[in-house]
Design a protein around this motif. Sequence first.
Motif, PDB file in Angstrom:
ATOM      1  N   THR A  76      16.971   8.629  60.528  1.00 50.34           N
ATOM      2  CA  THR A  76      15.747   9.359  61.292  1.00 50.34           C
ATOM      3  C   THR A  76      14.453   9.380  60.309  1.00 50.34           C
ATOM      4  OG1 THR A  76      16.960  11.407  60.598  1.00 50.34           O
ATOM      5  CG2 THR A  76      17.609  10.704  62.865  1.00 50.34           C
ATOM      6  N   ALA A  77      14.541   8.899  59.289  1.00 47.24           N
ATOM      7  CA  ALA A  77      13.741   9.122  58.185  1.00 47.24           C
ATOM      8  C   ALA A  77      12.419   8.361  58.874  1.00 47.24           C
ATOM      9  CB  ALA A  77      13.993   8.543  57.060  1.00 47.24           C
ATOM     10  N   GLY A  78      11.284   8.806  58.587  1.00 48.35           N
ATOM     11  CA  GLY A  78      10.131   8.203  59.137  1.00 48.35           C
ATOM     12  C   GLY A  78       8.727   9.099  58.614  1.00 48.35           C
ATOM     13  N   PRO A  79       7.595   8.710  58.686  1.00 44.43           N
ATOM     14  CA  PRO A  79       6.316   9.042  58.200  1.00 44.43           C
ATOM     15  C   PRO A  79       6.112  10.648  58.900  1.00 44.43           C
ATOM     16  CG  PRO A  79       5.970   7.230  59.128  1.00 44.43           C
ATOM     17  CD  PRO A  79       7.380   7.417  59.325  1.00 44.43           C
TER      18      PRO A  79
ATOM     19  N   THR B 118      -5.167  15.889  55.293  1.00 47.61           N
ATOM     20  CA  THR B 118      -5.777  14.770  54.705  1.00 47.61           C
ATOM     21  C   THR B 118      -6.262  15.220  53.226  1.00 47.61           C
ATOM     22  OG1 THR B 118      -7.912  15.121  55.569  1.00 47.61           O
ATOM     23  CG2 THR B 118      -6.380  13.426  56.561  1.00 47.61           C
ATOM     24  N   GLY B 119      -5.920  16.484  52.632  1.00 45.77           N
ATOM     25  CA  GLY B 119      -6.305  16.747  51.514  1.00 45.77           C
ATOM     26  C   GLY B 119      -5.324  16.453  50.400  1.00 45.77           C
ATOM     27  N   VAL B 120      -5.812  15.519  49.269  1.00 48.32           N
ATOM     28  CA  VAL B 120      -5.148  14.672  48.602  1.00 48.32           C
ATOM     29  C   VAL B 120      -4.840  15.732  47.246  1.00 48.32           C
ATOM     30  CG1 VAL B 120      -4.462  12.719  47.285  1.00 48.32           C
ATOM     31  CG2 VAL B 120      -5.352  12.630  49.710  1.00 48.32           C
ATOM     32  N   THR B 121      -3.906  16.055  46.553  1.00 45.86           N
ATOM     33  CA  THR B 121      -3.879  16.555  45.526  1.00 45.86           C
ATOM     34  C   THR B 121      -3.230  15.753  44.374  1.00 45.86           C
ATOM     35  OG1 THR B 121      -1.193  17.258  45.738  1.00 45.86           O
ATOM     36  CG2 THR B 121      -2.821  19.045  46.675  1.00 45.86           C
ATOM     37  N   TRP B 122      -3.365  15.911  43.147  1.00 46.35           N
ATOM     38  CA  TRP B 122      -3.059  14.973  42.259  1.00 46.35           C
ATOM     39  C   TRP B 122      -1.366  14.782  42.261  1.00 46.35           C
ATOM     40  CZ3 TRP B 122      -4.043  11.869  38.664  1.00 46.35           C
ATOM     41  CH2 TRP B 122      -3.221  11.343  37.648  1.00 46.35           C
ATOM     42  N   SER B 123      -0.634  15.653  42.568  1.00 43.55           N
ATOM     43  CA  SER B 123       0.951  15.138  42.758  1.00 43.55           C
ATOM     44  C   SER B 123       1.153  14.172  43.938  1.00 43.55           C
ATOM     45  CB  SER B 123       1.782  16.596  43.356  1.00 43.55           C
ATOM     46  OG  SER B 123       3.053  16.297  43.470  1.00 43.55           O
ATOM     47  N   ASP B 124       0.189  14.225  44.818  1.00 41.33           N
ATOM     48  CA  ASP B 124       0.227  13.128  46.070  1.00 41.33           C
ATOM     49  C   ASP B 124      -0.197  12.111  45.532  1.00 41.33           C
ATOM     50  OD1 ASP B 124       1.039  15.153  48.040  1.00 41.33           O
ATOM     51  OD2 ASP B 124      -1.286  15.650  48.162  1.00 41.33           O
TER      52      ASP B 124
ATOM     53  N   ILE C   4       3.880   4.751  52.405  1.00 45.50           N
ATOM     54  CA  ILE C   4       3.583   4.051  53.410  1.00 45.50           C
ATOM     55  C   ILE C   4       2.473   3.202  53.796  1.00 45.50           C
ATOM     56  CG2 ILE C   4       3.870   4.205  56.105  1.00 45.50           C
ATOM     57  CD1 ILE C   4       6.350   5.069  54.664  1.00 45.50           C
ATOM     58  N   TYR C   5       1.270   3.540  53.376  1.00 45.50           N
ATOM     59  CA  TYR C   5       0.289   2.925  53.762  1.00 45.50           C
ATOM     60  C   TYR C   5      -0.131   1.829  52.623  1.00 45.50           C
ATOM     61  CZ  TYR C   5      -1.153   5.310  57.864  1.00 45.50           C
ATOM     62  OH  TYR C   5      -1.336   5.892  59.091  1.00 45.50           O
ATOM     63  N   GLY C   6       0.481   2.024  51.427  1.00 42.41           N
ATOM     64  CA  GLY C   6       0.140   1.228  50.320  1.00 42.41           C
ATOM     65  C   GLY C   6       0.842   0.076  49.562  1.00 42.41           C
ATOM     66  N   TYR C   7       2.345   0.123  50.401  1.00 45.43           N
ATOM     67  CA  TYR C   7       3.109  -1.159  49.875  1.00 45.43           C
ATOM     68  C   TYR C   7       2.694  -2.423  50.242  1.00 45.43           C
ATOM     69  CZ  TYR C   7       5.346  -1.281  54.517  1.00 45.43           C
ATOM     70  OH  TYR C   7       5.670  -1.399  55.756  1.00 45.43           O
TER      71      TYR C   7
ATOM     72  N   TRP D 228      -7.121   7.305  52.064  1.00 43.99           N
ATOM     73  CA  TRP D 228      -7.520   8.555  52.287  1.00 43.99           C
ATOM     74  C   TRP D 228      -9.021   8.302  52.754  1.00 43.99           C
ATOM     75  CZ3 TRP D 228     -12.151   9.461  49.709  1.00 43.99           C
ATOM     76  CH2 TRP D 228     -12.705  10.562  49.653  1.00 43.99           C
ATOM     77  N   ALA D 229      -9.701   7.368  52.661  1.00 44.66           N
ATOM     78  CA  ALA D 229     -11.084   7.310  53.166  1.00 44.66           C
ATOM     79  C   ALA D 229     -10.803   7.134  54.802  1.00 44.66           C
ATOM     80  CB  ALA D 229     -11.546   5.995  52.661  1.00 44.66           C
ATOM     81  N   LEU D 230      -9.922   6.674  55.218  1.00 45.56           N
ATOM     82  CA  LEU D 230      -9.576   6.515  56.678  1.00 45.56           C
ATOM     83  C   LEU D 230      -9.232   7.879  57.262  1.00 45.56           C
ATOM     84  CD1 LEU D 230      -8.374   2.796  56.918  1.00 45.56           C
ATOM     85  CD2 LEU D 230     -10.739   3.633  57.306  1.00 45.56           C
ATOM     86  N   GLY D 231      -8.813   8.619  56.519  1.00 49.90           N
ATOM     87  CA  GLY D 231      -8.183   9.876  57.038  1.00 49.90           C
ATOM     88  C   GLY D 231      -6.678  10.002  57.174  1.00 49.90           C
ATOM     89  N   ALA D 232      -5.993   9.088  56.554  1.00 49.51           N
ATOM     90  CA  ALA D 232      -4.428   9.096  56.894  1.00 49.51           C
ATOM     91  C   ALA D 232      -3.901  10.380  56.363  1.00 49.51           C
ATOM     92  CB  ALA D 232      -3.847   8.089  56.020  1.00 49.51           C
ATOM     93  N   PRO D 233      -2.879  11.094  56.915  1.00 46.59           N
ATOM     94  CA  PRO D 233      -2.217  12.165  56.624  1.00 46.59           C
ATOM     95  C   PRO D 233      -1.716  12.280  55.192  1.00 46.59           C
ATOM     96  CG  PRO D 233      -1.505  11.522  58.850  1.00 46.59           C
ATOM     97  CD  PRO D 233      -2.259  10.262  58.206  1.00 46.59           C
ATOM     98  N   THR D 234      -1.753  13.245  54.285  1.00 43.71           N
ATOM     99  CA  THR D 234      -1.398  13.279  52.938  1.00 43.71           C
ATOM    100  C   THR D 234      -0.150  12.900  52.770  1.00 43.71           C
ATOM    101  OG1 THR D 234      -3.102  15.062  52.577  1.00 43.71           O
ATOM    102  CG2 THR D 234      -1.310  14.886  50.930  1.00 43.71           C
ATOM    103  N   ALA D 235       0.809  13.459  53.577  1.00 41.22           N
ATOM    104  CA  ALA D 235       2.163  13.111  53.343  1.00 41.22           C
ATOM    105  C   ALA D 235       2.628  11.826  53.480  1.00 41.22           C
ATOM    106  CB  ALA D 235       2.955  13.998  54.241  1.00 41.22           C
ATOM    107  N   VAL D 236       1.877  11.055  54.344  1.00 44.40           N
ATOM    108  CA  VAL D 236       2.157   9.504  54.548  1.00 44.40           C
ATOM    109  C   VAL D 236       1.672   8.755  53.263  1.00 44.40           C
ATOM    110  CG1 VAL D 236       1.915   7.816  56.045  1.00 44.40           C
ATOM    111  CG2 VAL D 236       2.000  10.024  57.141  1.00 44.40           C
TER     112      VAL D 236
END
Length: 295
Positions: free
Chosen positions: A138-141, A146-152, A216-219, A203-211
């Motif tokens: 059941t895992a998924g994004p 869209t606020g990105v922290t250093w940890s993110d 999910i978007y970078g691999y 980030w520039a496109l406004g993807a959710p921070t958690a994703v």
Amino acid sequence: MRGIGQVDLQPALLTGVFILAGLWVAGWEVGLFATLGTLIATAAAYAFNVDRGSIALGLQGYSGCLTGIALVVFLGNHVATYILAVIACILTTILTATISTLATPYGLTALTAPFCLVSGAMVLGAPSFERIWHGGSTAGPTSGDTGVTWSDLWHAFFNNVSQIFLVGKWYVGLLMLIGLAFAGVRVLLAAVLGSVVGIFVAWALGAPTAVIAQGIYGYNAVLVAIAVGAVFLANTVWNACYALFGAGVATGLTASITSLFKPFHGHTFTWPFILTTWTLVAAVTLLPRLRRAGT
């Protein structure tokens, strides 16, 4: 080991060793099915008397590696999953030959298309069969702001590498980057820059921070950067820029393909990488500024 390393398009032995170590660290089930998938696909290639040079370079095992992981991640660790893994990994060997036959005249390779086709079909069809479907993963994004922290950011940087193998653990990504370092500075740099581009574009496109943080978007961006920037094209500034452009395109395409598959519960897997890489490499013939490797 080379079959596992070839998921990242690298035949270096130590690259495969570190990647496999990372997969076992991610969990014994992931490590086991990655190992079994690679062995089964490679054994099938031997049985079909595939060119020994191709087998030795790991070119017959990498789709089996990813397929084994996908099956255990989405179907769970059950007896039926082991049986499906055998069938699926043999199919990847056959499809590798099929796609290679069709793609070779255009100077392209199968990449991870056999994995996407076989895993996509099996995972999509599994809920129709009660002896196979056990609820699955059941895992998924998840959504988020869209606020990105250093940890993110630093989690995303490493997860972009581990998510190539359907694993979202930063320390696994770190082990895999160490493995890529044994493939050469150019490969490592391509992976690093691909991950950065993937984060920035998402980030520039406004993807959710958690994703973004899950990788999910970078691999797919990491894979495109390695393939175009360090494998298929020559080492030039123009080619490097072209590779990073492709990494950005793959990031955007990830969202598009995910949305396309969502209505029928399909999975994106590495389709953005495949489609972007095929497009960019095929185009080089008519783009004089760019050069293929070895020319």
